[in-house]
Design an enzyme around this catalytic site. Structure first.
Site, PDB file in Angstrom:
ATOM      1  CG  ASP A 148      -3.087 -10.277  23.215  1.00 17.64           C
ATOM      2  OD1 ASP A 148      -2.463  -9.961  22.875  1.00 17.64           O
ATOM      3  OD2 ASP A 148      -3.618 -11.148  23.564  1.00 17.64           O
ATOM      4  CE  LYS A 189      -6.102 -16.408  20.525  1.00 18.09           C
ATOM      5  NZ  LYS A 189      -4.928 -17.234  20.654  1.00 18.09           N
TER       6      LYS A 189
END
Ligand code: EPZ
Length: 423
Positions: free
Chosen positions: A308, A22
């Site tokens: 993340d 992404k």
């Protein structure tokens, strides 16, 4: 709003194909604005965020050919009809701010809404704007909009970032490829997505060296053409499923995952007692016999432990044998998952940027709610390891960054169902 019902307690076994990244795809899409011929991106993840970026590009005049469900997206920015990115589009997804640099470089001016803060922290864009100013752009901030102009073109510059920023590095690189002369970025971020962006830009005519190291050199060129480019596999998605397999038990093959992008996570998983083997097809992850060991985590820019994956690793540590200290060094407010994990029976205390996680023997299903993408998936991981049913509310966060999550986990034996509507 949809929610997920997860019946935990069973292992994961099978193959999980890893989608395109992404956080790379979004910047490659912005890069298409620099190209006067079509850029075709393959391995594109079908996500709310990438589809949203496509909508913004269409508003700017880019011809987007991306059939529903397809992983191939063709972006034709031969003509750009608008240089304005309105508040509503930038507010909903920060990465849309990345159209500013390409528009400035290609057209000479742009008006883009300031992105504003978000759940994980204030996230200013001062470094992005300083980089453009160093390249000769005039920047004015008016009524929440950045108005940037470089009517005679951007000039190459020497930019020393005071601290590492992924977004500012990528954004400066996007602007510098069409600047006049050489730009040097010092203290640049080294994330794999930055090297991916440079490879893609070079494949359409840019001249970038050093991407993936702290010093990046960009020789400006007068135009970029078009071409085809394959997005790298999503290291955060791969890392997430590796942690899920560790938490639930079993053995998964993460098809397409690249071990070299996940060195720090793999080290931490091995210390926790998880088996990770790099194979030709990807990474094989299995939970060895015996308990998960407590391991401390300090998030850091790449190649350090990725912020993340912090929430997901915390979910694993909730069932570890012992106490782990988790320090979040990138964002100031990225522990919102901790109280939700505690609802599942975890024992986590947060003090400032540090969380103390005391492992418990068993999590138990409950209703939980998440505030951002990675926090949401940490709850899914905890739910897979928990006894009984967990209901994860606000699933739209997951849809922003995880392609076909229920299907991928379901095929490995997870009992996970999407229900319409949340409480
Ligand atoms: C990217 O955000 C990712 N987003 C984030 O992923 C990721 O967590 C982050 O990099 C760190 O790896 C995308 O790629 C779309 P930064 P970015 O600039 O670029 C401060 C996810 O879940 N800062 O490296 O915004 C900033 O506030 C997302 O997929 C300034 O102060 O991150 C932060 O504290 C979340 N001024 C730190 O630097 C600036 O001008 C690092 O942020 C820029 C950043």
């Amino acid at each position: 709003m949809d929610r997920l019902s997860i019946h935990g307690g069973g292992p994961l076994n099978g193959v999980i194909p890893i989608s395109g990244a992404k956080n790379s795809a979004l910047k490659l899409m912005a890069a298409a604005l620099l190209c006067d011929q079509p850029l075709q991106l393959s391995s594109m993840p079908n996500l709310a965020d990438t589809r949203f970026m496509a909508r913004l590009l269409e508003q700017l005049g880019v011809r987007v050919d991306w059939p529903a469900g397809s992983s191939v997206c063709r972006l034709d920015a031969e003509t750009i009809s608008s240089t304005i990115a309105p508040y509503d589009l930038v507010r909903k997804m920060r990465a849309t701010f990345n159209v500013l640099g390409p528009l400035l470089a290609r057209i000479g001016h742009a008006t883009v809404s300031l992105p504003g803060g978000c759940a994980i922290g204030a996230r200013p864009v001062d470094l992005h704007l300083k980089a453009f100013e160093a390249m000769g752009a005039d920047i004015v901030i008016e009524q929440g909009y950045v108005k940037a102009a470089a009517l005679r073109g951007l000039k190459g510059a020497h930019i020393l970032f005071p601290f590492v920023s992924v977004g500012a590095t990528e954004h400066a690189m996007l602007a510098a490829v069409l600047a006049d002369g050489e730009t040097v970025l010092e203290n640049a971020a080294c994330e794999p997505e930055i090297a991916d962006l440079a490879f893609c830009l070079n494949s359409v005519g840019a001249r970038i060296t050093g991407a993936g190291t702290p010093i990046i050199r960009i020789q400006g060129v007068s135009r970029l053409g078009g071409g085809r480019y394959d997005v790298i596999p999503d290291r955060i998605e791969a890392g997430t499923y590796a942690i899920a397999a560790a938490a639930a038990g079993g053995e998964v093959l993460l098809e397409g995952a690249r071990g070299e992008d996940l060195v720090s996570l793999i080290d931490h998983l091995r210390l926790a007692g998880v088996r990770v083997v790099a194979e030709e097809r990807g990474l094989r992850v299995s939970r060895a016999d015996g308990p998960i060991h407590a391991v401390d985590v300090d998030t850091a820019p790449h190649p350090g432990f990725p912020t993340d994956l912090q929430a997901q690793f915390m979910a694993l540590m909730t069932i570890a044998d012992g106490t782990s200290l988790i320090r979040e060094n990138i964002f100031e407010n990225r522990f919102m998952h901790a109280p939700e994990l505690n609802r599942l029976g975890a024992d986590i205390t947060v003090r400032g940027r540090e969380a103390t996680v005391r492992g418990v023997r068993q999590l138990k299903g409950a209703q939980v709610m998440a505030t951002d993408l990675r926090a949401s998936v940490s709850l899914v991981i905890a739910a897979l390891a928990a006894e009984g049913e967990t209901m994860v509310n606000r699933v739209y966060h997951l849809d922003r960054g995880f392609e076909r999550l229920e299907e991928k986990l379901g095929r490995c034996g997870a009992r996970i169902t999407r229900l319409s509507g949340s409480i």
